[in-house]
Write a protein that holds these residues in place. Structure first.
Motif, PDB file in Angstrom:
ATOM      1  N   ALA A  66       0.870  -1.274  -0.020  1.00  0.00           N
ATOM      2  CA  ALA A  66      -0.215  -0.044  -0.064  1.00  0.00           C
ATOM      3  C   ALA A  66       0.797   1.284  -0.035  1.00  0.00           C
ATOM      4  CB  ALA A  66      -0.992  -0.006   1.164  1.00  0.00           C
ATOM      5  N   LEU A  67       1.963   1.025   0.733  1.00  0.00           N
ATOM      6  CA  LEU A  67       2.861   2.532   0.861  1.00  0.00           C
ATOM      7  C   LEU A  67       3.315   2.622  -0.548  1.00  0.00           C
ATOM      8  CD1 LEU A  67       4.508   2.188   3.982  1.00  0.00           C
ATOM      9  CD2 LEU A  67       2.871   3.776   3.476  1.00  0.00           C
ATOM     10  N   LYS A  68       3.943   1.541  -1.282  1.00  0.00           N
ATOM     11  CA  LYS A  68       4.477   1.632  -2.494  1.00  0.00           C
ATOM     12  C   LYS A  68       3.523   2.086  -3.640  1.00  0.00           C
ATOM     13  CE  LYS A  68       7.713  -2.501  -2.728  1.00  0.00           C
ATOM     14  NZ  LYS A  68       7.795  -3.793  -3.176  1.00  0.00           N
ATOM     15  N   THR A  69       2.255   1.698  -3.418  1.00  0.00           N
ATOM     16  CA  THR A  69       1.349   2.109  -4.402  1.00  0.00           C
ATOM     17  C   THR A  69       0.894   3.862  -4.042  1.00  0.00           C
ATOM     18  OG1 THR A  69       0.314  -0.030  -4.100  1.00  0.00           O
ATOM     19  CG2 THR A  69      -1.401   1.910  -5.193  1.00  0.00           C
ATOM     20  N   ARG A  70       1.071   4.118  -2.747  1.00  0.00           N
ATOM     21  CA  ARG A  70       0.781   5.389  -2.679  1.00  0.00           C
ATOM     22  C   ARG A  70       1.739   6.203  -2.925  1.00  0.00           C
ATOM     23  NH1 ARG A  70       1.291   7.143   3.711  1.00  0.00           N
ATOM     24  NH2 ARG A  70       3.497   6.993   2.913  1.00  0.00           N
ATOM     25  N   ASP A  71       2.925   5.703  -2.992  1.00  0.00           N
ATOM     26  CA  ASP A  71       4.147   6.504  -3.533  1.00  0.00           C
ATOM     27  C   ASP A  71       4.343   6.585  -4.785  1.00  0.00           C
ATOM     28  OD1 ASP A  71       4.739   7.415  -0.957  1.00  0.00           O
ATOM     29  OD2 ASP A  71       6.130   5.708  -0.485  1.00  0.00           O
ATOM     30  N   LEU A  72       3.771   5.561  -5.738  1.00  0.00           N
ATOM     31  CA  LEU A  72       3.900   5.490  -7.106  1.00  0.00           C
ATOM     32  C   LEU A  72       3.365   6.763  -7.763  1.00  0.00           C
ATOM     33  CD1 LEU A  72       4.525   3.269  -9.294  1.00  0.00           C
ATOM     34  CD2 LEU A  72       2.078   2.686  -9.234  1.00  0.00           C
ATOM     35  N   ASN A  73       4.207   6.960  -8.632  1.00  0.00           N
ATOM     36  CA  ASN A  73       3.956   8.136  -9.585  1.00  0.00           C
ATOM     37  C   ASN A  73       3.318   7.676 -10.998  1.00  0.00           C
ATOM     38  OD1 ASN A  73       3.782  10.801 -10.877  1.00  0.00           O
ATOM     39  ND2 ASN A  73       5.667  11.363 -10.687  1.00  0.00           N
ATOM     40  N   ILE A  74       1.957   7.771 -11.081  1.00  0.00           N
ATOM     41  CA  ILE A  74       1.272   7.241 -12.183  1.00  0.00           C
ATOM     42  C   ILE A  74       1.636   7.937 -13.615  1.00  0.00           C
ATOM     43  CG2 ILE A  74      -1.127   6.717 -13.214  1.00  0.00           C
ATOM     44  CD1 ILE A  74      -0.537   4.765 -11.048  1.00  0.00           C
ATOM     45  N   LYS A  75       1.653   9.358 -13.263  1.00  0.00           N
ATOM     46  CA  LYS A  75       1.918  10.048 -14.506  1.00  0.00           C
ATOM     47  C   LYS A  75       3.524   9.790 -15.038  1.00  0.00           C
ATOM     48  CE  LYS A  75       2.386  14.986 -15.929  1.00  0.00           C
ATOM     49  NZ  LYS A  75       2.379  16.254 -15.418  1.00  0.00           N
ATOM     50  N   LYS A  76       4.406   9.673 -14.092  1.00  0.00           N
ATOM     51  CA  LYS A  76       5.757   9.232 -14.844  1.00  0.00           C
ATOM     52  C   LYS A  76       5.844   7.841 -15.050  1.00  0.00           C
ATOM     53  CE  LYS A  76      10.252   9.821 -14.681  1.00  0.00           C
ATOM     54  NZ  LYS A  76      10.721  10.524 -15.880  1.00  0.00           N
ATOM     55  N   MET A  77       5.273   7.124 -14.580  1.00  0.00           N
ATOM     56  CA  MET A  77       5.213   5.535 -14.937  1.00  0.00           C
ATOM     57  C   MET A  77       4.758   5.448 -16.409  1.00  0.00           C
ATOM     58  SD  MET A  77       3.713   2.237 -13.291  1.00  0.00           S
ATOM     59  CE  MET A  77       2.005   2.554 -13.769  1.00  0.00           C
ATOM     60  N   MET A  78       3.516   6.307 -16.810  1.00  0.00           N
ATOM     61  CA  MET A  78       2.740   6.419 -18.076  1.00  0.00           C
ATOM     62  C   MET A  78       3.669   7.043 -19.099  1.00  0.00           C
ATOM     63  SD  MET A  78      -0.060   4.782 -17.943  1.00  0.00           S
ATOM     64  CE  MET A  78      -0.886   5.211 -19.344  1.00  0.00           C
ATOM     65  N   GLU A  79       4.266   8.195 -18.792  1.00  0.00           N
ATOM     66  CA  GLU A  79       5.296   8.825 -19.735  1.00  0.00           C
ATOM     67  C   GLU A  79       6.469   7.902 -20.056  1.00  0.00           C
ATOM     68  OE1 GLU A  79       6.231  12.328 -17.788  1.00  0.00           O
ATOM     69  OE2 GLU A  79       4.483  13.330 -18.074  1.00  0.00           O
ATOM     70  N   ASP A  80       6.996   7.242 -18.771  1.00  0.00           N
ATOM     71  CA  ASP A  80       7.961   6.138 -19.315  1.00  0.00           C
ATOM     72  C   ASP A  80       7.465   5.028 -20.117  1.00  0.00           C
ATOM     73  OD1 ASP A  80       9.714   7.699 -17.742  1.00  0.00           O
ATOM     74  OD2 ASP A  80       9.380   6.646 -15.975  1.00  0.00           O
ATOM     75  N   THR A  81       6.244   4.532 -19.895  1.00  0.00           N
ATOM     76  CA  THR A  81       5.797   3.439 -20.825  1.00  0.00           C
ATOM     77  C   THR A  81       5.454   3.902 -22.287  1.00  0.00           C
ATOM     78  OG1 THR A  81       4.909   2.539 -18.756  1.00  0.00           O
ATOM     79  CG2 THR A  81       4.017   1.658 -21.082  1.00  0.00           C
ATOM     80  N   ILE A  82       4.864   5.098 -22.431  1.00  0.00           N
ATOM     81  CA  ILE A  82       4.614   5.478 -23.645  1.00  0.00           C
ATOM     82  C   ILE A  82       5.608   6.224 -24.561  1.00  0.00           C
ATOM     83  CG2 ILE A  82       2.794   7.067 -24.828  1.00  0.00           C
ATOM     84  CD1 ILE A  82       0.876   6.348 -22.717  1.00  0.00           C
ATOM     85  N   ASP A  83       6.282   6.977 -23.716  1.00  0.00           N
ATOM     86  CA  ASP A  83       7.507   7.958 -24.388  1.00  0.00           C
ATOM     87  C   ASP A  83       8.660   7.930 -23.488  1.00  0.00           C
ATOM     88  OD1 ASP A  83       8.594   9.588 -26.087  1.00  0.00           O
ATOM     89  OD2 ASP A  83       7.804  11.376 -25.250  1.00  0.00           O
ATOM     90  N   PRO A  84       9.334   6.541 -23.866  1.00  0.00           N
ATOM     91  CA  PRO A  84      10.550   6.634 -22.703  1.00  0.00           C
ATOM     92  C   PRO A  84      11.816   7.368 -23.201  1.00  0.00           C
ATOM     93  CG  PRO A  84      10.300   4.564 -24.205  1.00  0.00           C
ATOM     94  CD  PRO A  84       9.040   5.374 -24.575  1.00  0.00           C
ATOM     95  N   LYS A  85      11.928   7.936 -24.424  1.00  0.00           N
ATOM     96  CA  LYS A  85      12.878   8.867 -24.768  1.00  0.00           C
ATOM     97  C   LYS A  85      12.527  10.395 -24.783  1.00  0.00           C
ATOM     98  CE  LYS A  85      14.865   5.675 -28.169  1.00  0.00           C
ATOM     99  NZ  LYS A  85      15.212   5.262 -29.587  1.00  0.00           N
ATOM    100  N   GLY A  86      11.113  10.535 -24.491  1.00  0.00           N
ATOM    101  CA  GLY A  86      10.545  11.895 -24.505  1.00  0.00           C
ATOM    102  C   GLY A  86      10.382  12.652 -25.715  1.00  0.00           C
ATOM    103  N   GLU A  87      10.539  12.003 -26.817  1.00  0.00           N
ATOM    104  CA  GLU A  87      10.405  12.685 -27.962  1.00  0.00           C
ATOM    105  C   GLU A  87       9.088  13.391 -28.157  1.00  0.00           C
ATOM    106  OE1 GLU A  87      11.117   9.551 -30.802  1.00  0.00           O
ATOM    107  OE2 GLU A  87      13.542   9.734 -30.381  1.00  0.00           O
ATOM    108  N   VAL A  88       7.813  12.689 -27.629  1.00  0.00           N
ATOM    109  CA  VAL A  88       6.518  13.096 -27.995  1.00  0.00           C
ATOM    110  C   VAL A  88       6.334  14.321 -27.013  1.00  0.00           C
ATOM    111  CG1 VAL A  88       4.179  12.706 -27.936  1.00  0.00           C
ATOM    112  CG2 VAL A  88       5.654  10.866 -28.625  1.00  0.00           C
ATOM    113  N   GLY A  89       7.060  14.154 -25.744  1.00  0.00           N
ATOM    114  CA  GLY A  89       6.639  15.411 -24.793  1.00  0.00           C
ATOM    115  C   GLY A  89       7.276  16.560 -25.409  1.00  0.00           C
TER     116      GLY A  89
END
Length: 163
Positions: A66-89
């Motif tokens: 639960a603590l891991k889930t609370r500290d999880l940054n969903i936005k960062k995880m989605m950005e890393d999954t969809i755009d790992p190199k940051g080109e789209v951003g």
């Protein structure tokens, strides 16, 4: 639990009858039953404590998850999954937009076009302010209605006289 057959139990009973004797055998069986009961109680309590420790361990693991889930940054995880190199951003970053006369950054510039002179403002000939000028839409004031004559009013009222 123990692999003791009926034949082995008979041999133990005969030896106990001979060693203890028929007079003290019921007392010995009663004492043996109390010990077995106490041993089962201790084993049950031990098992309960083991189960409690397992539940606490599982709760600790769940708490950590639960603590891991609370500290999880969903936005960062989605950005890393969809755009790992940051080109789209980078493509959609408003700070990197440099749209001017030459178009987007990296596009070929357009040739210079001749510029037309800016339109001039119309000359004002009247010295009267627009708010003081008469309105183009004119309305005539309403005509007063003439008052009725007193003799016409008297003839129009009903009378109580009967003829």
């Amino acid at each position: 639990m123990f692999d003791i057959a009926w034949s082995e139990l008979m041999v133990i009973a005969v030896i106990a009858l001979v060693v203890i004797g028929p007079k003290d055998l019921p007392k010995a069986i009663f004492t043996l039953g109390k010990w077995v009961r106490k041993a089962r109680g201790v084993a049950r309590e031990f098992q309960t404590h083991i189960d409690d420790m397992m539940r606490e361990t599982e709760l600790d693991e769940l708490r950590k998850e639960a603590l891991k889930t609370r500290d999880l940054n969903i936005k960062k995880m989605m950005e890393d999954t969809i755009d790992p190199k940051g080109e789209v951003g980078k493509a959609f970053d408003p700070k990197s937009f440099d749209v001017g006369l030459n178009g987007h950054q990296g596009s070929t510039p357009e040739p210079d076009l001749p510029q037309a002179p800016p339109p001039s403002a119309p000359a004002v000939t009247d010295s009267v302010a627009p708010s003081a000028a008469p309105s183009p839409i004119t309305t005539e004031p309403p005509q007063p209605v003439p008052a009725p004559r007193p003799d016409a009013v008297a003839s129009a009222q009903p009378t109580d006289k009967q003829t």
